[in-house]
Design a protein around this motif. Structure first.
Motif, short mmCIF file in Angstrom:
data_model
loop_
_atom_site.label_atom_id
_atom_site.label_comp_id
_atom_site.label_asym_id
_atom_site.label_seq_id
_atom_site.Cartn_x
_atom_site.Cartn_y
_atom_site.Cartn_z
N ALA A 102 0.45 -1.32 -0.42
CA ALA A 102 -0.15 0.15 0.80
C ALA A 102 0.71 0.80 0.03
N LEU A 103 1.98 1.09 0.71
CA LEU A 103 2.69 2.57 0.91
C LEU A 103 3.62 2.62 -0.67
N ILE A 104 3.99 1.82 -1.13
CA ILE A 104 4.98 1.67 -2.02
C ILE A 104 3.61 2.56 -3.24
N GLN A 105 2.75 1.75 -3.25
CA GLN A 105 1.96 1.98 -4.46
C GLN A 105 1.40 3.89 -4.36
N LEU A 106 1.03 4.13 -2.67
CA LEU A 106 0.71 5.62 -2.79
C LEU A 106 1.69 6.50 -2.96
N SER A 107 2.84 5.98 -2.66
CA SER A 107 4.18 6.99 -2.56
C SER A 107 4.95 6.31 -4.27
N PHE A 108 4.70 5.69 -4.86
CA PHE A 108 5.90 5.73 -6.29
C PHE A 108 5.11 5.63 -7.02
N ALA A 109 3.52 5.46 -6.96
CA ALA A 109 3.01 5.08 -8.41
C ALA A 109 2.71 6.06 -9.51
N GLN A 110 3.20 5.50 -10.57
CA GLN A 110 2.88 7.14 -11.78
C GLN A 110 1.78 8.07 -11.28
N LEU A 111 1.48 9.33 -11.38
CA LEU A 111 0.19 9.79 -11.98
C LEU A 111 -0.13 10.04 -12.75
N LYS A 112 -1.23 9.97 -12.99
CA LYS A 112 -1.88 11.29 -14.72
C LYS A 112 -2.05 12.11 -14.38
N LYS A 113 -1.22 12.63 -15.23
CA LYS A 113 -1.74 14.52 -15.61
C LYS A 113 -2.78 14.62 -15.41
N PRO A 114 -3.03 16.31 -14.97
CA PRO A 114 -4.56 16.38 -15.27
C PRO A 114 -4.52 16.43 -16.90
N GLY A 115 -6.22 15.44 -16.67
CA GLY A 115 -7.03 15.62 -18.01
C GLY A 115 -7.80 14.42 -17.97
N THR A 116 -8.70 14.51 -19.16
CA THR A 116 -9.86 13.42 -19.38
C THR A 116 -9.57 12.04 -19.48
N TYR A 117 -9.67 10.52 -19.71
CA TYR A 117 -9.37 9.70 -19.94
C TYR A 117 -10.39 8.86 -20.10
N LYS A 118 -10.22 7.95 -20.15
CA LYS A 118 -10.91 6.73 -20.62
C LYS A 118 -12.01 6.11 -19.24
N ASP A 119 -11.80 6.35 -18.39
CA ASP A 119 -12.39 5.74 -17.13
C ASP A 119 -12.14 6.60 -16.66
N PHE A 120 -11.64 7.91 -16.44
CA PHE A 120 -11.05 8.50 -14.89
C PHE A 120 -10.72 9.79 -16.09
N VAL A 121 -11.14 10.75 -14.74
CA VAL A 121 -11.05 12.54 -15.00
C VAL A 121 -10.21 12.46 -13.99
N MET A 122 -9.04 13.41 -13.88
CA MET A 122 -8.01 13.73 -13.39
C MET A 122 -7.97 15.24 -13.01
N THR A 123 -9.06 15.77 -12.20
CA THR A 123 -8.95 17.42 -12.11
C THR A 123 -7.49 17.98 -11.75
N GLU A 124 -7.09 19.13 -11.49
CA GLU A 124 -6.31 19.66 -11.27
C GLU A 124 -6.61 19.82 -9.04
N GLU A 125 -7.42 19.45 -8.92
CA GLU A 125 -6.96 19.56 -7.40
C GLU A 125 -7.17 18.28 -7.25
N MET A 126 -7.40 17.08 -8.04
CA MET A 126 -7.54 16.34 -6.98
C MET A 126 -5.89 15.83 -7.83
N TYR A 127 -4.90 15.99 -8.41
CA TYR A 127 -3.96 15.70 -8.46
C TYR A 127 -3.10 16.80 -8.07
N LYS A 128 -3.16 17.78 -6.99
CA LYS A 128 -2.64 17.69 -5.84
C LYS A 128 -2.58 17.55 -5.03
N THR A 129 -3.98 17.01 -4.51
CA THR A 129 -4.14 16.02 -3.56
C THR A 129 -2.95 14.67 -3.92
N PHE A 130 -3.02 14.45 -4.25
CA PHE A 130 -2.26 12.31 -4.88
C PHE A 130 -1.25 13.39 -4.62
#
Length: 917
Positions: free
Chosen positions: A163-191
């Motif tokens: 869990a810690l490895i995923q939350l600490s090292f998993a790659q984050l998608k840049k803000p934008g709209t994806y097929k099954d997911f929408v990454m907002t600026e606020e969400m990206y900052k929180t992550f």
């Protein structure tokens, strides 16, 4: 306490999945309805239901944690701990495992017994992230409570790490709209903020966690193959393992991770050691080769300092792997030298210390031997070249070590493994150093001594006088334990060469007379003679072994030089060695296949053999005739002589025929039959082997045969007879009864009589063997059987008479033994014999009694007088005491009042110049 019971009651209700109104049952039923309704699409009710369940568990455990913080003396029962483990398992199974990236973490089906009852969830990425964050925060909070921490470390550390490895090292998608997911600026900052938070938690965990357990869990996460783990996981774990390995104590943690985490007796231990060696031998990214190897060598030194066989074996394997790959590195070569070259004799004497300084204490020697012995456990190439320099000191330690059986076994195994790797030149060098005592030019030396605490090595100023007999015995033990045919052949060939060289040196040296020391023992002061006798003793011991016979069959050329030297060049001067050479030649001719090299030697031997065979005054003419028969025809001509018939009877299956053969051989020896005398060593071996026969008639016949053989093989016969006199002759699994004890005593007394007969036959030559004769009888005087004690005392008197009572300083030991028997022995027969010995001793010494006995004369006189005056004493004993006192009285009178002869010399013609002489 009631509050805690209420909390556990609530937690137990969550876990009862079979009840009609339990929370788990309701959760499963609701989840199934929602799944059917949505046909596999993400459903908010399932997310709410799962999150509600997890938060109920979080709430109960957090509530319990609050109570534990208030009172840290609270005790959790076994049943309550089981409830807690189940709660954490639900959190890991429902919360963590379902929200991890595929390939990250252990699948729930491989770790949970009720995984088939847990439904699969169809959650969105945001829902999974939310649940994973909640579960990770919960585990992080719980990790601070000792009770919870123990459960997490033993059962769910891999989940926590994943869990810690995923939350600490998993790659984050840049803000934008994806097929099954929408990454907002606020969400990206929180992550991103969460990543920084969990990275600190991860760093704190890996730095404070028990390192072997951490490494084990990281390797488990890295070894998952179904499904394939994400690329970032491999990178993170590889970097973390490198950091952990290079940290202080990292290598030890890695070894403990492999060795202690699994059963070391499953047969896979060497695979684990090989895996550790591979990890250590690779220079990890971000580190230079020099710095990395320096770090590893420092840690290996720490591992090897631990007194643990598994750690030492693994450390040695890692060191050898590094040495094989990085020989040129200074750190590796220095560590190899400091590990394997610690008992090098040349290094010890070159680093000279003050005389008396302890070079290595018992603890240090034991540690060094344990490290070297660790190599015997490894399934890799034996590092013979690294351990060979330690052979000499290891040999001295093995010869001196008698109390520590474990160390003795380890040294023996080390020496065998090393010496079996030696070539002929190296075997010759070590045998010369051990047995022949080459001269050294060093100004200092070492001394190996054994104490109750163990074996120690000291520095001394002069070369110590080594007990060569002790070293020879230890070398023979190694030879007997060795199963390597090449080593056996090398030892035998080198022994023959040494014997030949020493014989040449003996001929070149000037003749020296034998000197007598104070106790009248003849000694040869020449070292060459002592060395020659020692090497002949070695040859006599190893020549009788089946190993040598087998070696001669395969390679007869190893003894050709010895045979040719003693038959062609030194036949007349070395009769004993010539006999041995002829016997070896006949063994070779009867067993080996002739070749060109052997045939050329035989052609040179023919004229000499023909000359010897025609000299009927020589005992060896029959051996020479037998050798010529082999050379000319390939078969030995059978001669139906009395000797051949007697030997054939000895090996007959019928006991009377065997006994007749022994008696016939004894008669042939007494009549000095040339053929029999020429094979005296073979006959001696026959008699010695038949001493093991259970039939008393055969046994006594062999004893009588040995007695007849004593003139020709005096030393060998006396040693065997004395050994048999002191030995308890018992058959295997024989019940010890009074009848059996009487039979044994009778046999031993007969052997004692034979020893006395042999001593009488030797006459004045018995003085050479007085030490072994007197020591044997003195040992017999301390036997438990009174009959044996009586016989030994009587034999002591007879032997002393044959020696003309010239016993040297041993006379004081004899007197002490006799004195103790008179005063303390309960058997009247023993006391009678003891007083008789004193009477004979006084009579035999005559006027020299006062000089020989000195201060012991007064106690003897008082003891005899007390025995004589005691009216309750045995009459025969009193009579012997009276005779002894009368002898002493006559000696004193002759000393004080010598007889003056009234003579006058009358000269008829001329008066001589010297009147008084």
């Amino acid at each position: 306490m009631s509050e805690i019971k209420h909390i556990f009651t609530k937690l137990e209700n969550f876990q009862q999945k079979d009840g009609p109104n339990t929370f788990i049952s309701m959760f499963i039923n609701e989840h199934t309805k929602n799944l059917d309704k949505t046909k596999g699409e993400p459903d908010f009710d399932n997310y709410v239901l799962l999150k509600d369940l997890l938060h109920k568990i979080f709430e109960g455990i957090d509530e319990l944690a609050t109570e534990i913080r208030k009172d840290d003396t609270l005790l959790i029962s076994v049943k309550q701990q089981k409830v807690l483990r189940t709660c954490f398992q639900l959190v890991a199974s429902l919360g963590v495992s379902t929200c991890l990236i595929p390939g990250l973490g252990i699948s729930i089906s491989k770790r949970c017994s009720f995984s088939n009852t847990i439904p699969s969830f169809n959650l969105s990425q945001e829902q999974k992230y939310s649940i994973l964050v909640d579960c990770t925060d919960f585990i992080h909070r719980s990790y601070e409570i000792p009770v919870y921490k123990n459960i997490i470390m033993t059962l769910h550390l891999s989940d926590y790490l994943a869990a810690l490895i995923q939350l600490s090292f998993a790659q984050l998608k840049k803000p934008g709209t994806y097929k099954d997911f929408v990454m907002t600026e606020e969400m990206y900052k929180t992550f991103t903020n969460d990543r920084q938070k969990y990275l600190k938690i991860y760093d704190n965990l890996v730095s404070t966690c028990f390192q072997p357990t951490l490494m084990k869990e990281l390797l488990v996460l890295q070894s998952i193959t179904d499904p394939t783990p994400p690329a970032f996981l491999q990178r993170v774990i590889s970097n973390e393992m490198s950091k952990r390995l290079l940290a202080s104590g990292g290598l030890l943690s890695l070894i403990r991770c492999f060795i202690e985490s699994y059963n070391a007796d499953t047969g896979c231990e060497w695979k684990k050691i090989d895996m550790i060696c591979r990890i250590v031998s690779v220079v990890h990214k971000g580190y230079s080769k020099t710095d990395y190897l320096k770090n590893m060598c420092s840690q290996l030194k720490q591992v090897l300092s631990l007194n643990n066989r598994q750690y030492s074996s693994t450390g040695i394997a890692c060191l050898l792997t590094l040495y094989d790959k990085y020989k040129d590195d200074i750190s590796v070569s220095d560590l190899v030298k400091g590990t394997f070259n610690t008992l090098n004799y040349e290094t010890m004497i070159s680093n000279s210390k003050l005389p008396g300084t302890v070079i290595f204490s018992p603890q240090e020697i034991e540690q060094k031997i344990n490290i070297l012995h660790s190599c015997t456990y490894l399934k890799i190439d034996w590092p013979a070249e690294l351990i060979k320099p330690n052979i000499y000191v290891l040999f001295l330690i093995g010869a001196r070590c008698t109390k520590n059986v474990d160390m003795q076994t380890k040294v023996k195994e080390l020496l065998l493994r090393c010496m079996e790797q030696l070539n002929k030149e190296e075997v010759s060098s070590i045998m010369y150093k051990i047995l022949i005592e080459q001269d050294h030019l060093q100004s200092s030396d070492i001394l190996v001594e054994e104490y109750d605490a163990g074996v120690t090595i000291k520095a001394i100023s002069e070369r110590p006088v080594l007990k060569k007999d002790q070293l020879l015995i230890y070398f023979l033990k190694l030879f007997e334990a060795s199963g390597d045919s090449l080593f056996v052949a090398n030892v035998f060939e080198v022994s023959l060469l040494i014997a030949t060289e020493l014989n040449i040196q003996r001929k070149k040296k000037p003749n020296k007379d034998m000197l007598l020391v104070e106790d009248d023992d003849p000694l040869l002061i020449d070292k060459i003679d002592e060395q020659y006798a020692l090497i002949l003793q070695l040859l006599s011991e190893i020549s009788n072994t089946p190993k040598i016979t087998s070696t001669l069959k395969k390679n007869p050329l190893i003894v050709v030089q010895f045979i040719e030297y003693f038959i062609v060049q030194n036949y007349n001067s070395e009769e004993e060695c010539s006999t041995v050479a002829l016997v070896l030649l006949n063994v070779i001719l009867s067993n080996a296949i002739k070749g060109d090299s052997l045939q050329s030697t035989l052609d040179r031997l023919k004229p000499v053999l023909d000359k010897i065979s025609k000299d009927y005054s020589n005992y060896n003419h029959l051996l020479a005739k037998e050798a010529l028969s082999y050379i000319n025809t390939g078969n030995c001509e059978k001669i139906n002589s009395r000797y051949e018939k007697a030997v054939a009877d000895v090996f007959d299956s019928l006991v009377p025929v065997r006994a007749h053969g022994l008696i016939e051989l004894t008669k042939l020896i007494d009549s000095a039959d040339p053929e029999t005398i020429s094979k005296k060593h073979y006959i001696f071996c026959i008699f010695q082997e038949l001493l093991k026969d259970n039939d008393s008639y055969i046994y006594l016949s062999a004893i009588n045969g040995l007695a007849s053989l004593c003139i020709h093989c005096t030393e060998d016969v006396l040693h065997v007879l004395c050994k048999e006199f002191l030995k308890q002759v018992l058959e295997q699994n024989q019940i010890v009864t009074q009848e059996v004890e009487n039979k044994i005593a009778e046999l031993r007394m007969k052997i004692g009589d034979v020893i006395v007969q042999v001593t009488k036959r030797l006459g004045d030559m018995a003085i050479v063997h007085k030490t072994v004769l007197l020591n044997t009888m003195l040992c017999g005087c301390r036997d438990d059987d009174p009959l044996i004690r009586t016989s030994a005392i009587s034999n002591l008197a007879e032997i002393a008479r044959v020696l003309h009572y010239k016993m040297g300083t041993i006379i004081y030991e004899v007197l002490l033994c006799i004195w103790n028997i008179i005063g303390t022995d309960n058997a009247v027969e023993c006391r009678r014999a003891a007083v008789m010995v004193i009477a004979n001793l006084i009579k035999g010494l005559g006027k020299e009694t006062l000089l020989e006995l000195k201060d012991n004369l007064l106690p003897i006189y008082r003891s005899l007088k007390n025995v004589y005056r005691d009216e309750n004493e045995d009459p025969v004993l009193r009579l012997h005491a009276q005779l002894a006192l009368e002898e002493l009285n006559d000696v004193v009178k002759d000393f004080l009042f010598p007889e003056i002869k009234m003579e006058k010399q009358i000269f008829v013609i001329d008066r001589p110049d010297v009147v008084y002489k």
